[in-house]
Every structure is written in structure tokens, then in C-alpha cells.
Design an enzyme around this catalytic site. Structure first.
Site, PDB file in Angstrom:
ATOM      1  N   ASP A  48      46.129  29.136  37.053  1.00  0.00           N
ATOM      2  CA  ASP A  48      45.054  28.343  37.111  1.00  0.00           C
ATOM      3  C   ASP A  48      44.342  28.313  35.724  1.00  0.00           C
ATOM      4  O   ASP A  48      43.211  28.730  35.263  1.00  0.00           O
ATOM      5  CB  ASP A  48      43.830  29.017  37.924  1.00  0.00           C
ATOM      6  CG  ASP A  48      43.484  30.550  37.703  1.00  0.00           C
ATOM      7  OD1 ASP A  48      44.378  31.040  36.750  1.00  0.00           O
ATOM      8  OD2 ASP A  48      42.631  31.230  37.969  1.00  0.00           O
TER       9      ASP A  48
ATOM     10  N   ASP B  65      45.666  31.980  30.360  1.00  0.00           N
ATOM     11  CA  ASP B  65      46.627  31.199  31.090  1.00  0.00           C
ATOM     12  C   ASP B  65      47.365  30.378  30.112  1.00  0.00           C
ATOM     13  O   ASP B  65      48.718  30.378  30.188  1.00  0.00           O
ATOM     14  CB  ASP B  65      46.315  30.385  32.234  1.00  0.00           C
ATOM     15  CG  ASP B  65      45.382  31.080  33.317  1.00  0.00           C
ATOM     16  OD1 ASP B  65      45.878  31.447  34.356  1.00  0.00           O
ATOM     17  OD2 ASP B  65      44.400  31.345  32.825  1.00  0.00           O
TER      18      ASP B  65
ATOM     19  N   ASN C 142      40.150  29.714  37.813  1.00  0.00           N
ATOM     20  CA  ASN C 142      39.086  29.577  36.718  1.00  0.00           C
ATOM     21  C   ASN C 142      38.366  28.491  36.651  1.00  0.00           C
ATOM     22  O   ASN C 142      37.037  28.474  36.393  1.00  0.00           O
ATOM     23  CB  ASN C 142      40.034  29.612  35.231  1.00  0.00           C
ATOM     24  CG  ASN C 142      40.654  31.032  35.182  1.00  0.00           C
ATOM     25  OD1 ASN C 142      40.041  32.029  35.478  1.00  0.00           O
ATOM     26  ND2 ASN C 142      41.853  31.153  34.602  1.00  0.00           N
TER      27      ASN C 142
ATOM     28  N   THR D  11      49.489  33.946  37.522  1.00  0.00           N
ATOM     29  CA  THR D  11      48.483  34.574  36.656  1.00  0.00           C
ATOM     30  C   THR D  11      47.076  33.907  37.099  1.00  0.00           C
ATOM     31  O   THR D  11      46.084  33.785  36.475  1.00  0.00           O
ATOM     32  CB  THR D  11      48.731  34.036  35.400  1.00  0.00           C
ATOM     33  OG1 THR D  11      48.834  32.698  35.214  1.00  0.00           O
ATOM     34  CG2 THR D  11      50.094  34.711  34.756  1.00  0.00           C
TER      35      THR D  11
ATOM     36  N   PHE E 216      38.856  39.236  38.785  1.00  0.00           N
ATOM     37  CA  PHE E 216      38.536  37.989  39.245  1.00  0.00           C
ATOM     38  C   PHE E 216      39.885  37.401  40.380  1.00  0.00           C
ATOM     39  O   PHE E 216      39.660  36.692  41.246  1.00  0.00           O
ATOM     40  CB  PHE E 216      38.409  37.082  38.167  1.00  0.00           C
ATOM     41  CG  PHE E 216      38.220  35.647  38.406  1.00  0.00           C
ATOM     42  CD1 PHE E 216      36.965  35.236  39.023  1.00  0.00           C
ATOM     43  CD2 PHE E 216      39.453  34.781  38.259  1.00  0.00           C
ATOM     44  CE1 PHE E 216      36.845  33.763  39.299  1.00  0.00           C
ATOM     45  CE2 PHE E 216      39.071  33.360  38.962  1.00  0.00           C
ATOM     46  CZ  PHE E 216      37.903  32.847  39.294  1.00  0.00           C
ATOM     47  N   ASN E 217      41.129  37.503  39.803  1.00  0.00           N
ATOM     48  CA  ASN E 217      42.110  37.023  40.575  1.00  0.00           C
ATOM     49  C   ASN E 217      42.399  37.417  41.831  1.00  0.00           C
ATOM     50  O   ASN E 217      42.567  36.632  42.822  1.00  0.00           O
ATOM     51  CB  ASN E 217      43.480  36.850  39.922  1.00  0.00           C
ATOM     52  CG  ASN E 217      43.445  36.159  38.707  1.00  0.00           C
ATOM     53  OD1 ASN E 217      42.714  35.030  38.494  1.00  0.00           O
ATOM     54  ND2 ASN E 217      44.567  36.576  37.778  1.00  0.00           N
TER      55      ASN E 217
ATOM     56  N   HIS F  73      44.997  39.133  29.055  1.00  0.00           N
ATOM     57  CA  HIS F  73      45.441  39.341  30.491  1.00  0.00           C
ATOM     58  C   HIS F  73      46.675  38.637  30.847  1.00  0.00           C
ATOM     59  O   HIS F  73      47.624  39.424  31.186  1.00  0.00           O
ATOM     60  CB  HIS F  73      44.230  38.817  31.495  1.00  0.00           C
ATOM     61  CG  HIS F  73      43.051  39.539  31.299  1.00  0.00           C
ATOM     62  ND1 HIS F  73      42.602  40.966  31.390  1.00  0.00           N
ATOM     63  CD2 HIS F  73      41.892  38.913  30.928  1.00  0.00           C
ATOM     64  CE1 HIS F  73      41.429  41.072  31.094  1.00  0.00           C
ATOM     65  NE2 HIS F  73      40.644  39.821  30.682  1.00  0.00           N
ATOM     66  N   ASP F  74      46.418  37.266  30.981  1.00  0.00           N
ATOM     67  CA  ASP F  74      47.731  36.420  31.327  1.00  0.00           C
ATOM     68  C   ASP F  74      49.103  36.656  30.575  1.00  0.00           C
ATOM     69  O   ASP F  74      50.285  36.714  30.965  1.00  0.00           O
ATOM     70  CB  ASP F  74      47.395  34.936  31.684  1.00  0.00           C
ATOM     71  CG  ASP F  74      46.351  35.064  33.003  1.00  0.00           C
ATOM     72  OD1 ASP F  74      46.287  35.943  33.737  1.00  0.00           O
ATOM     73  OD2 ASP F  74      45.504  34.024  33.042  1.00  0.00           O
TER      74      ASP F  74
END
Length: 313
Positions: A13, A18, A42, A127, A168-169, A242-243
Site C-alpha cells: 500500500d 513502501d 496507508n 508490506t 497498523f498493517n 519498516h517495509d
């Protein structure tokens, strides 16, 4: 594609981090990116779809299709992280327009067809929310056993970032995450407990800018925006990568420490909704259903990330 090159699909997303993650994958010879699958998260699906095309244009790639996926979670109301990623998802100037329109095949159909064409070989790197993946698993019960593995950036062995309990994910579609974790597919989880250790400090952002490339400048601009959010929310000097670390887990798994464990996803209303409940000490006696990252070598990871991004236009 040689035997040493992994076929991968990137599902996500995009999204600030990402974008950096997908650019890393597109710059890496260890993997062949067969397609990008956009999902809600997102920002809304029209923007994550467009942003997927923008990332390909930045990387100078016209050989990778974008497939449009789910525009909402399986059951819960949609979430947005526009407050973190900006209203467009990619708050940078001078971004190129997508070169190609999205492919006509739905992302879920693409996932199923591609896995069946590469039995035992395909790695799916997710992701974002796992909606596309869960839908594919439900539509094609043979799919979980066909994949080489799923690598997901999501969840945490501890705290959350959208609620005290939930990342969040995971929170964006906990029912989908529950489907994937109960599917029996080979699964690795890269959660907040390790990704918050990988920070795009001002020095690292400046190193990206010094690459002197359009991709490096865009990554630096995106991560500068990200740093403002992280300073305000967490008192940190930069945003967490993160991603990108999920892509790093595919490229360089030796840079992370992995622990096999059982992971449940809480789908019950209440303060733990969306929490990934990780049985770190095997107190339940349930068999492991995932390998979970519990430590990371941060400096080598960023150095390799920087080296790969330097190869892009």
C-alpha cells in the site's frame, strides 16, 4: 531467470517506506519482481495503485505490471495512515507519472495464477494489510502450499503503533491476517519489534541525497517528511525503515535473528483488536506457524540498502 534468482511478487500500500522498499527490490539482482499488487491501507486504493506506477517509473522499469487489488478490509471499516504518509502517500516533488496503465487482471487472480505457474518457488512479500493474500487463499485453497513463503511486514512481538496493542498493517485487516497465519503457508513476520530499530537518521537521509540520483533524492525527501512525523509522535530523529527491512529479510536473511513461534491475531473487539499475539516462550504448546524476526543488524542492513539504491537512476 536462473535458479539462484527468486521470483517475487510485491503486495502493498505505498506509502513512504513502501516506496523505498520496492525500489530496493527492483534494484536487487537476487530477485525477479514479477508484479506489484496494490491494496488499500496507508492511503486509498486509487492512490496506492498510482503510487505503484510512480515507483516503477522512478526505477526505470517498464517490464513489471501493476495489479489492482482489494479496496477495503474483509470485515472491518477501512483505516488510513494519511496523517503519517501524507494525503498522496508519496509527499515528494517532481515525481514521474506512471508510464503504463494497471494490468487488467485483478491482483488476487494474478497471485493465484502466478503461484500455480511457479509451484514451490514464488515468494510473496507483503508490506501492507493482508487482504489480497487472504482473498487469494480463500479462493484457491491450494495456494498456501504452493508458495515458497510469505514475508510480511506487520505485527509485533510487543507494542503497537496504531493502538497500544496493534501495528497498523495488522489493525487495518486483522481478519485477513488471521486467515494467513492459520493457513499453514511458510511465513516469516518482520514486526515493529525489529523495524523500529532501523531508523532513517539525518545522516542516513543525507547519504541517500549524496547519491546524486533522482531515486536517491526522492527517497531522501520522503524520509525527511517521515522524520517529522516520528519526531512529533515518538521523539525519534528519523522514521523507521519498516517495509525496507521486509525486503532485506528476503535478500539478506542472515542480518536478522529468527525465532519459530505460534502467532495468533486478535479479531475480537476491544483494546487488543489487531494484536499479533506471539508465543515467544511456547507457553501454549501450540506448534509454530511463523518464523518471527527478533533482532536485526541495523548498520549492515542500511549500508546494503544504500548500495542497492545507488544502482537506480
Amino acid at each position: 531467470m536462473t535458479a539462484s534468482v527468486l521470483p517475487v511478487i510485491l503486495d502493498g500500500d505505498p506509502g513512504l517506506d513502501d516506496a523505498v522498499a520496492w525500489l530496493l527490490a527492483l534494484a536487487s539482482p537476487e530477485v525477479q519482481v514479477l508484479g506489484l499488487c496494490a491494496v488499500h491501507g496507508n492511503v486509498g486504493l486509487p492512490l496506492t495503485t498510482r503510487n505503484s506506477g510512480v515507483i516503477l517509473a522512478l526505477a526505470g522499469r517498464t517490464d513489471v505490471p501493476v495489479h489492482v487489488g482489494a479496496d477495503r478490509p474483509l470485515l472491518r471499516a477501512p483505516l488510513s495512515a494519511a496523517a503519517v504518509h501524507g494525503e498522496s502517500g508519496l509527499p515528494a516533488t517532481g515525481l514521474p507519472d506512471p508510464v503504463m496503465p494497471p494490468a487488467p487482471e485483478h491482483a488476487v487472480t494474478f497471485l493465484i495464477d502466478t503461484a500455480r505457474a511457479h509451484p514451490g518457488a514464488l515468494t510473496l512479500v507483503a508490506t501492507g494489510p493482508l487482504t489480497n493474500v487472504a482473498l487469494a487463499f480463500r479462493m484457491a485453497p491450494d495456494l498456501p502450499a504452493l508458495l515458497r513463503e510469505v514475508v510480511w511486514m506487520g505485527g509485533s512481538t510487543g507494542h503497537g503503533n496504531s493502538t497500544p496493542a496493534a501495528e497498523f498493517n495488522a489493525l487495518a485487516d486483522p481478519h485477513a491476517a488471521a486467515v494467513v497465519f492459520s493457513s499453514g503457508t511458510p511465513l516469516r513476520m518482520v514486526g515493529l519489534n525489529v523495524t523500529m530499530q532501523c531508523v532513517a537518521t539525518p545522516e542516513r537521509v543525507e547519504a541517500l541525497r549524496r547519491l546524486g540520483t533522482r531515486s536517491g533524492e526522492v527517497c531522501a525527501e520522503l524520509l525527511t517528511f517521515y522524520a517529522g512525523v516520528y519526531r512529533e509522535r515518538y521523539g525519534m530523529t528519523g522514521g523507521a525503515l519498516h517495509d525496507p527491512l521486509a525486503i532485506g529479510a528476503v535478500l539478506w536473511p542472515e542480518l536478522l535473528t529468527w525465532q519459530a513461534m505460534h502467532v495468533d491475531v486478535d479479531t475480537q473487539p476491544g483494546p487488543n483488536f489487531g494484536r499479533t499475539v506471539c508465543d515467544l516462550y511456547s507457553v501454549t504448546g501450540q506448534p509454530a506457524n511463523a518464523r518471527v524476526a527478533v533482532a536485526v543488524q541495523d548498520e549492515p542492513f542500511f549500508e546494503r540498502l544504500l548500495g542497492r539504491l545507488a544502482q537506480l537512476p
